[in-house]
Design a protein around this motif. Structure first.
Motif, PDB file in Angstrom:
ATOM      1  N   ASP A  43      -2.296 -75.143 111.309  1.00  0.00           N
ATOM      2  CA  ASP A  43      -2.816 -73.852 111.388  1.00  0.00           C
ATOM      3  C   ASP A  43      -3.264 -73.213 110.097  1.00  0.00           C
ATOM      4  N   LYS A  44      -4.643 -72.786 109.918  1.00  0.00           N
ATOM      5  CA  LYS A  44      -5.133 -72.158 108.684  1.00  0.00           C
ATOM      6  C   LYS A  44      -5.218 -70.577 109.049  1.00  0.00           C
ATOM      7  N   ILE A  45      -4.435 -69.886 108.109  1.00  0.00           N
ATOM      8  CA  ILE A  45      -4.248 -68.369 108.515  1.00  0.00           C
ATOM      9  C   ILE A  45      -4.953 -67.708 107.254  1.00  0.00           C
ATOM     10  N   THR A  46      -5.997 -66.752 107.553  1.00  0.00           N
ATOM     11  CA  THR A  46      -6.597 -65.984 106.820  1.00  0.00           C
ATOM     12  C   THR A  46      -5.974 -64.632 107.130  1.00  0.00           C
ATOM     13  N   ARG A  57      -4.685 -60.867 110.902  1.00  0.00           N
ATOM     14  CA  ARG A  57      -4.806 -62.407 110.666  1.00  0.00           C
ATOM     15  C   ARG A  57      -5.418 -63.065 111.384  1.00  0.00           C
ATOM     16  N   ARG A  58      -6.322 -64.050 111.179  1.00  0.00           N
ATOM     17  CA  ARG A  58      -6.900 -65.042 111.940  1.00  0.00           C
ATOM     18  C   ARG A  58      -6.278 -66.181 111.706  1.00  0.00           C
ATOM     19  N   GLU A 113      -0.437 -60.330  99.383  1.00  0.00           N
ATOM     20  CA  GLU A 113      -0.798 -58.727  99.567  1.00  0.00           C
ATOM     21  C   GLU A 113      -0.853 -58.268 100.872  1.00  0.00           C
ATOM     22  N   ALA A 114      -0.756 -59.360 101.852  1.00  0.00           N
ATOM     23  CA  ALA A 114      -0.596 -58.945 103.276  1.00  0.00           C
ATOM     24  C   ALA A 114       0.763 -58.664 103.521  1.00  0.00           C
ATOM     25  N   THR A 115       1.888 -59.193 102.856  1.00  0.00           N
ATOM     26  CA  THR A 115       3.265 -58.860 102.887  1.00  0.00           C
ATOM     27  C   THR A 115       3.472 -57.488 102.484  1.00  0.00           C
ATOM     28  N   GLN A 116       2.871 -57.222 101.295  1.00  0.00           N
ATOM     29  CA  GLN A 116       2.830 -55.921 100.865  1.00  0.00           C
ATOM     30  C   GLN A 116       2.446 -54.701 101.734  1.00  0.00           C
ATOM     31  N   VAL A 117       1.569 -55.136 102.569  1.00  0.00           N
ATOM     32  CA  VAL A 117       1.069 -54.033 103.258  1.00  0.00           C
ATOM     33  C   VAL A 117       1.908 -53.944 104.505  1.00  0.00           C
ATOM     34  N   ILE A 118       2.413 -55.168 104.977  1.00  0.00           N
ATOM     35  CA  ILE A 118       3.437 -54.988 106.259  1.00  0.00           C
ATOM     36  C   ILE A 118       4.796 -54.275 105.874  1.00  0.00           C
ATOM     37  N   GLU A 119       5.093 -54.709 104.386  1.00  0.00           N
ATOM     38  CA  GLU A 119       6.275 -53.722 104.233  1.00  0.00           C
ATOM     39  C   GLU A 119       6.159 -52.502 104.020  1.00  0.00           C
ATOM     40  N   ARG A 120       4.933 -51.910 103.507  1.00  0.00           N
ATOM     41  CA  ARG A 120       4.485 -50.493 103.490  1.00  0.00           C
ATOM     42  C   ARG A 120       4.551 -50.030 104.946  1.00  0.00           C
ATOM     43  N   ILE A 121       3.926 -50.823 106.076  1.00  0.00           N
ATOM     44  CA  ILE A 121       3.711 -50.174 107.093  1.00  0.00           C
ATOM     45  C   ILE A 121       5.315 -50.029 107.847  1.00  0.00           C
ATOM     46  N   ARG A 122       6.269 -51.114 107.372  1.00  0.00           N
ATOM     47  CA  ARG A 122       7.479 -50.779 107.917  1.00  0.00           C
ATOM     48  C   ARG A 122       8.261 -49.780 107.284  1.00  0.00           C
ATOM     49  N   ALA A 123       8.018 -49.428 106.108  1.00  0.00           N
ATOM     50  CA  ALA A 123       8.889 -48.316 105.412  1.00  0.00           C
ATOM     51  C   ALA A 123       8.259 -47.115 105.944  1.00  0.00           C
ATOM     52  N   GLU A 124       6.779 -47.017 106.079  1.00  0.00           N
ATOM     53  CA  GLU A 124       6.558 -45.699 106.753  1.00  0.00           C
ATOM     54  C   GLU A 124       6.798 -45.573 108.211  1.00  0.00           C
ATOM     55  N   SER A 125       6.991 -46.598 109.098  1.00  0.00           N
ATOM     56  CA  SER A 125       7.669 -46.200 110.039  1.00  0.00           C
ATOM     57  C   SER A 125       9.330 -45.720 110.428  1.00  0.00           C
ATOM     58  N   VAL A 126       9.974 -46.160 109.109  1.00  0.00           N
ATOM     59  CA  VAL A 126      11.240 -45.508 109.105  1.00  0.00           C
ATOM     60  C   VAL A 126      11.188 -44.204 108.719  1.00  0.00           C
ATOM     61  N   ASP A 127      10.615 -43.809 107.476  1.00  0.00           N
ATOM     62  CA  ASP A 127      10.179 -42.782 106.775  1.00  0.00           C
ATOM     63  C   ASP A 127       8.851 -42.196 106.888  1.00  0.00           C
ATOM     64  N   PRO A 128       8.296 -41.542 107.913  1.00  0.00           N
ATOM     65  CA  PRO A 128       6.888 -41.262 108.120  1.00  0.00           C
ATOM     66  C   PRO A 128       6.319 -40.374 106.982  1.00  0.00           C
ATOM     67  N   GLU A 129       6.798 -40.074 106.016  1.00  0.00           N
ATOM     68  CA  GLU A 129       6.226 -39.048 104.794  1.00  0.00           C
ATOM     69  C   GLU A 129       5.366 -39.649 103.978  1.00  0.00           C
ATOM     70  N   VAL A 184     -10.833 -59.961 102.511  1.00  0.00           N
ATOM     71  CA  VAL A 184      -9.887 -61.167 102.444  1.00  0.00           C
ATOM     72  C   VAL A 184      -8.846 -60.790 101.553  1.00  0.00           C
ATOM     73  N   ILE A 185      -7.487 -61.205 101.909  1.00  0.00           N
ATOM     74  CA  ILE A 185      -6.467 -60.758 101.041  1.00  0.00           C
ATOM     75  C   ILE A 185      -5.593 -62.024 101.037  1.00  0.00           C
ATOM     76  N   THR A 186      -4.661 -62.129  99.982  1.00  0.00           N
ATOM     77  CA  THR A 186      -3.637 -63.211 100.042  1.00  0.00           C
ATOM     78  C   THR A 186      -2.682 -62.985 100.859  1.00  0.00           C
ATOM     79  N   GLU A 187      -1.589 -63.980 101.390  1.00  0.00           N
ATOM     80  CA  GLU A 187      -0.486 -63.859 102.070  1.00  0.00           C
ATOM     81  C   GLU A 187       0.413 -62.966 101.219  1.00  0.00           C
TER      82      GLU A 187
END
Length: 85
Positions: free
Chosen positions: A3-6, A25-26, A69-85, A64-67
């Motif tokens: 698998d190639k993941i972008t 991700r593709r 950078e994608a992880t950082q965005v995902i972590e922010r989304i997770r944090a915002e879902s717990v604390d929507p401030e 296009v971002i790195t894996e």
């Protein structure tokens, strides 16, 4: 072929590369190509956003971002879902 993941940052009118609206991700291999967005449900789900952009839908920009950078965005989304401030 393995698998190639972008990863792509999703940028709309109310977001930026520094604070993207989301991440997509593709995944490509010999058998298929599939796009998935990290959703507000905190899971990867099928998405046609990138395909639509490639065929003229200019609602969002995709950069296009790195894996990492994608992880950082995902972590922010997770944090915002717990604390929507």
């Amino acid at each position: 072929m393995a698998d190639k993941i972008t990863y792509y940052a999703i940028i709309d009118d109310s977001s930026s590369l520094e604070h993207p609206a989301g991440v997509i991700r593709r995944i490509e291999n010999d058998e298929r190509e599939i796009d998935e967005v990290f959703s507000r449900n905190l899971t990867w789900e099928f998405s046609s956003l990138l395909y639509s952009a490639e065929h003229g839908d200019l609602t969002n920009d995709f950069t296009v971002i790195t894996e990492d950078e994608a992880t950082q965005v995902i972590e922010r989304i997770r944090a915002e879902s717990v604390d929507p401030e």
